[in-house]
Design a protein around this motif. Structure first.
Motif, PDB file in Angstrom:
ATOM      1  N   GLU A 352      30.339  47.992  38.421  1.00 20.69           N
ATOM      2  CA  GLU A 352      29.871  47.643  37.082  1.00 20.69           C
ATOM      3  C   GLU A 352      30.139  46.158  36.824  1.00 20.69           C
ATOM      4  O   GLU A 352      31.266  45.690  36.972  1.00 20.69           O
ATOM      5  N   LEU A 353      29.102  45.450  36.430  1.00 25.84           N
ATOM      6  CA  LEU A 353      29.211  44.017  36.139  1.00 25.84           C
ATOM      7  C   LEU A 353      28.872  43.785  34.675  1.00 25.84           C
ATOM      8  O   LEU A 353      27.949  44.409  34.138  1.00 25.84           O
ATOM      9  N   GLU A 354      29.601  42.841  34.050  1.00 22.40           N
ATOM     10  CA  GLU A 354      29.354  42.556  32.640  1.00 22.40           C
ATOM     11  C   GLU A 354      29.766  41.125  32.323  1.00 22.40           C
ATOM     12  O   GLU A 354      30.779  40.622  32.823  1.00 22.40           O
ATOM     13  N   ALA A 355      28.978  40.474  31.491  1.00 24.52           N
ATOM     14  CA  ALA A 355      29.309  39.143  30.971  1.00 24.52           C
ATOM     15  C   ALA A 355      29.499  39.256  29.474  1.00 24.52           C
ATOM     16  O   ALA A 355      28.732  39.959  28.796  1.00 24.52           O
ATOM     17  N   ALA A 356      30.498  38.582  28.941  1.00 23.49           N
ATOM     18  CA  ALA A 356      30.770  38.659  27.503  1.00 23.49           C
ATOM     19  C   ALA A 356      31.492  37.388  27.074  1.00 23.49           C
ATOM     20  O   ALA A 356      31.968  36.593  27.895  1.00 23.49           O
ATOM     21  N   ARG A 357      31.549  37.188  25.749  1.00 26.39           N
ATOM     22  CA  ARG A 357      32.280  36.047  25.190  1.00 26.39           C
ATOM     23  C   ARG A 357      33.484  36.552  24.429  1.00 26.39           C
ATOM     24  O   ARG A 357      33.402  37.520  23.665  1.00 26.39           O
ATOM     25  N   GLU A 358      34.629  35.888  24.634  1.00 25.72           N
ATOM     26  CA  GLU A 358      35.854  36.188  23.896  1.00 25.72           C
ATOM     27  C   GLU A 358      36.357  34.901  23.270  1.00 25.72           C
ATOM     28  O   GLU A 358      37.171  34.186  23.864  1.00 25.72           O
ATOM     29  N   GLY A 359      35.839  34.588  22.085  1.00 20.78           N
ATOM     30  CA  GLY A 359      36.225  33.338  21.425  1.00 20.78           C
ATOM     31  C   GLY A 359      35.664  32.151  22.174  1.00 20.78           C
ATOM     32  O   GLY A 359      34.457  32.039  22.400  1.00 20.78           O
ATOM     33  N   ALA A 360      36.541  31.213  22.565  1.00 20.68           N
ATOM     34  CA  ALA A 360      36.124  30.012  23.291  1.00 20.68           C
ATOM     35  C   ALA A 360      36.115  30.227  24.789  1.00 20.68           C
ATOM     36  O   ALA A 360      35.949  29.277  25.552  1.00 20.68           O
ATOM     37  N   VAL A 361      36.284  31.474  25.242  1.00 17.32           N
ATOM     38  CA  VAL A 361      36.320  31.794  26.669  1.00 17.32           C
ATOM     39  C   VAL A 361      35.234  32.816  26.961  1.00 17.32           C
ATOM     40  O   VAL A 361      35.070  33.803  26.240  1.00 17.32           O
ATOM     41  N   CYS A 362      34.495  32.567  28.030  1.00 14.40           N
ATOM     42  CA  CYS A 362      33.524  33.544  28.507  1.00 14.40           C
ATOM     43  C   CYS A 362      34.124  34.282  29.699  1.00 14.40           C
ATOM     44  O   CYS A 362      34.875  33.689  30.490  1.00 14.40           O
ATOM     45  N   VAL A 363      33.798  35.567  29.818  1.00 14.50           N
ATOM     46  CA  VAL A 363      34.355  36.372  30.907  1.00 14.50           C
ATOM     47  C   VAL A 363      33.235  37.086  31.641  1.00 14.50           C
ATOM     48  O   VAL A 363      32.229  37.490  31.043  1.00 14.50           O
ATOM     49  N   ILE A 364      33.416  37.212  32.950  1.00  6.44           N
ATOM     50  CA  ILE A 364      32.539  38.033  33.793  1.00  6.44           C
ATOM     51  C   ILE A 364      33.442  39.017  34.514  1.00  6.44           C
ATOM     52  O   ILE A 364      34.363  38.611  35.241  1.00  6.44           O
ATOM     53  N   SER A 365      33.203  40.310  34.326  1.00  5.80           N
ATOM     54  CA  SER A 365      34.050  41.325  34.937  1.00  5.80           C
ATOM     55  C   SER A 365      33.281  42.074  36.021  1.00  5.80           C
ATOM     56  O   SER A 365      32.087  42.338  35.887  1.00  5.80           O
ATOM     57  N   VAL A 366      33.980  42.376  37.109  1.00  2.00           N
ATOM     58  CA  VAL A 366      33.432  43.170  38.214  1.00  2.00           C
ATOM     59  C   VAL A 366      34.398  44.330  38.426  1.00  2.00           C
ATOM     60  O   VAL A 366      35.534  44.136  38.860  1.00  2.00           O
ATOM     61  N   ARG A 367      33.946  45.540  38.128  1.00  2.89           N
ATOM     62  CA  ARG A 367      34.810  46.710  38.228  1.00  2.89           C
ATOM     63  C   ARG A 367      34.264  47.664  39.285  1.00  2.89           C
ATOM     64  O   ARG A 367      33.079  47.995  39.274  1.00  2.89           O
ATOM     65  N   ASP A 368      35.118  48.049  40.232  1.00  2.00           N
ATOM     66  CA  ASP A 368      34.712  49.029  41.240  1.00  2.00           C
ATOM     67  C   ASP A 368      35.486  50.321  41.028  1.00  2.00           C
ATOM     68  O   ASP A 368      36.408  50.391  40.212  1.00  2.00           O
ATOM     69  N   HIS A 369      35.113  51.350  41.803  1.00  7.93           N
ATOM     70  CA  HIS A 369      35.779  52.654  41.724  1.00  7.93           C
ATOM     71  C   HIS A 369      36.392  53.021  43.072  1.00  7.93           C
ATOM     72  O   HIS A 369      36.400  54.192  43.467  1.00  7.93           O
ATOM     73  N   GLY A 370      36.903  51.990  43.751  1.00 13.00           N
ATOM     74  CA  GLY A 370      37.523  52.213  45.043  1.00 13.00           C
ATOM     75  C   GLY A 370      38.961  52.675  44.923  1.00 13.00           C
ATOM     76  O   GLY A 370      39.401  53.137  43.860  1.00 13.00           O
ATOM     77  N   PRO A 371      39.764  52.505  45.991  1.00 17.34           N
ATOM     78  CA  PRO A 371      41.158  52.983  45.980  1.00 17.34           C
ATOM     79  C   PRO A 371      42.042  52.212  45.003  1.00 17.34           C
ATOM     80  O   PRO A 371      43.079  52.712  44.577  1.00 17.34           O
ATOM     81  N   GLY A 372      41.650  50.997  44.656  1.00 14.94           N
ATOM     82  CA  GLY A 372      42.423  50.218  43.693  1.00 14.94           C
ATOM     83  C   GLY A 372      43.738  49.705  44.245  1.00 14.94           C
ATOM     84  O   GLY A 372      44.059  49.858  45.433  1.00 14.94           O
ATOM     85  N   LEU A 373      44.525  49.067  43.370  1.00 15.09           N
ATOM     86  CA  LEU A 373      45.817  48.494  43.725  1.00 15.09           C
ATOM     87  C   LEU A 373      46.823  48.802  42.624  1.00 15.09           C
ATOM     88  O   LEU A 373      46.443  49.078  41.480  1.00 15.09           O
ATOM     89  N   THR A 374      48.103  48.744  42.983  1.00 18.40           N
ATOM     90  CA  THR A 374      49.142  48.862  41.968  1.00 18.40           C
ATOM     91  C   THR A 374      49.257  47.528  41.216  1.00 18.40           C
ATOM     92  O   THR A 374      48.670  46.511  41.620  1.00 18.40           O
ATOM     93  N   GLU A 375      50.009  47.523  40.127  1.00 12.42           N
ATOM     94  CA  GLU A 375      50.213  46.285  39.361  1.00 12.42           C
ATOM     95  C   GLU A 375      50.817  45.203  40.248  1.00 12.42           C
ATOM     96  O   GLU A 375      50.406  44.036  40.198  1.00 12.42           O
ATOM     97  N   GLU A 376      51.818  45.570  41.044  1.00 15.59           N
ATOM     98  CA  GLU A 376      52.479  44.586  41.916  1.00 15.59           C
ATOM     99  C   GLU A 376      51.520  44.070  42.970  1.00 15.59           C
ATOM    100  O   GLU A 376      51.461  42.869  43.245  1.00 15.59           O
ATOM    101  N   GLU A 377      50.724  44.982  43.579  1.00 14.75           N
ATOM    102  CA  GLU A 377      49.768  44.554  44.598  1.00 14.75           C
ATOM    103  C   GLU A 377      48.673  43.688  43.991  1.00 14.75           C
ATOM    104  O   GLU A 377      48.227  42.714  44.612  1.00 14.75           O
ATOM    105  N   ALA A 378      48.234  44.021  42.779  1.00 17.00           N
ATOM    106  CA  ALA A 378      47.195  43.230  42.135  1.00 17.00           C
ATOM    107  C   ALA A 378      47.661  41.802  41.869  1.00 17.00           C
ATOM    108  O   ALA A 378      46.886  40.847  41.972  1.00 17.00           O
TER     109      ALA A 378
END
Length: 436
Positions: A352-378
């Motif tokens: 899933e890909l998405e572009a959005a604006r958050e105030g003075a910052v623009c963000v582009i997110s790429v989300r997959d549904h794979g095995p993922g990572l832990t917080e420490e690994e991320a």
């Protein structure tokens, strides 16, 4: 210490002078008392007072003023002076006043008994003001202070010159480092001045700068050669695409146009790389970019690649997300994130890909549904060459690290975190100076 000694010397000289004068007038008073005439004593006493401002008087055994020079016989003695006269007539000799502080020179009254064959026949009082001694002390201290100030000024000047001599190489090193930071790779520092330790550090800096210049030159030559060599086969490939397109039906027009766009994008990348190697400086081109359109375009470019692995891509339907940024850099960073997501997504997975604006910052997110990572690994995933313990996907562990460097070059950053419901989400945060 010198001021203390000078003050003590002037104080002692003043008191010693009064004792010497007192001894002289004691002899004169004895002669006058024995002769019964005050004429000689009065003349000397008046002259002495005119020259030195010191009063001299002779007292008889009754304690009355017998001869006083310019002093009136009716002058009343103070209680302390009267006590001194009584002690002198009893045979006690004069004592100098004592003071623990040499700069204190008070007016002094000294009384000395006058003896004849061991018998006291009178007393002599000398009263002197310490104004002259105090003036001399003030002049002496002023000279000492002036000498001290001159010495301090000379010491400061010497220290200042020494500091300049010591720090001059440091300032030159600082200027050279700033010059190198601004792209003047050939900046060097003269090693002929300054202390030996700093001269050695300067030589080490020059050697280091020379080595950095050689490495950068080799990198630039490699990039220039590679981009130049790639440009010819790319042009040939684009010509072949155009030739093949003439024999294809209308149903292939969309694919042919997409191929043309990718070819033009590769040409722009190679031209930018050549420009970068010629100038030796970063040459980001900022312009108004619709990030939502950019995300949709890159998703379309990756859709066939993802389909070969059984993965589908979806983009959120949003309005325009305008930003002033480097379009080519953002495309490169997004491609790296999509490539990473395709590699780790299972068959039948969704990205899933998405572009959005958050105030003075623009963000582009790429989300997959794979095995993922832990917080420490991320948190470690953006480090160079980092790979998970159970990672069996081909790669060198550089993709996310390169994206981080690309974003840092425009003041942005990359955030990697576990996604809710499994998988991983990677977010490009793009600062927009024109945004609100």
């Amino acid at each position: 210490m010198a001021g203390w000694s000078a003050a003590r010397g002037i104080q002692q000289a003043f008191y010693s002078q009064q004792l010497g004068d007192l001894g002289y007038f004691t002899t004169t008073a004895r002669q006058s008392l024995l002769a019964g005439s005050t004429a000689v004593f009065d003349a000397e006493a008046r002259r002495f007072q005119e020259v030195y401002g010191t009063e001299v008087a002779v007292f008889d055994l009754a304690g009355s003023v017998w001869a006083a020079g310019a002093r009136s016989s009716g002058d009343v003695l103070s209680e302390a002076e009267g006590e001194q006269v009584r002690l002198a007539l009893s045979g006690r000799r004069a004592e100098l006043p004592t003071s623990s502080r040499p700069w204190e020179i008070a007016d002094v009254s000294l009384v000395e008994p006058v003896f004849d064959d061991g018998d006291v026949i009178g007393a002599v009082m000398i009263t002197a003001t310490g104004e002259g001694a105090r003036s001399a002390l003030t002049r002496e201290l002023a000279v000492l202070v002036a000498i001290a100030l001159v010495a301090v000024a000379l010491a400061v000047a010497i220290v200042f010159q020494l500091a300049r001599w010591v720090l001059a190489p440091v300032h030159r090193l600082d200027r050279a480092m700033v010059a190198i930071e601004h792209g003047e790779i050939g900046a060097r520092v003269d090693v002929d001045t300054g202390p030996a330790e700093l001269r050695r550090m300067t030589r080490v800096f020059n050697n280091m700068a020379g080595e950095i210049e050689r490495v950068i030159t080799r990198q630039q030559e490699f990039a220039a050669n590679a981009s130049h060599e790639l440009r010819n086969p790319l042009n040939a490939l684009l010509l072949r695409v155009e030739h093949l397109a003439t024999g294809l039906g209308p149903e292939w027009d969309a694919d042919v146009e997409e191929t043309r766009q990718e070819g033009r994008r590769m040409t722009e990348i190679l031209e930018t790389l050549l420009s970068l190697t010629r100038s030796g400086r970063e040459a980001s081109t900022f312009s108004a970019v619709d990030l939502a359109s950019l995300v949709a375009r890159r998703a379309g470019a990756w859709r066939d690649v993802a389909a070969q692995r059984g993965v589908s891509l979806s983009t959120a339907r949003t309005g325009p997300v305008l930003s002033v940024t480097d379009r080519m850099l953002i495309e490169g960073a997004l491609d790296a994130l999509i490539d990473n997501a395709v590699k780790y997504s299972p068959a039948g997975g969704l990205i899933e890909l998405e572009a959005a604006r958050e105030g003075a910052v623009c963000v582009i997110s790429v989300r997959d549904h794979g095995p993922g990572l832990t917080e420490e690994e991320a948190s470690m995933a953006i480090d160079r060459f980092w790979r998970g313990a159970e990672d069996d996907v081909a790669g060198a562990g550089l993709g996310l690290a390169i994206v981080t460097d690309l974003m840092a070059s425009i003041g942005g950053d990359l955030v990697v975190a576990p996604a809710d419901g499994g998988g991983l989400v990677a977010i490009l945060r793009i600062p927009d100076p024109e945004g609100s």
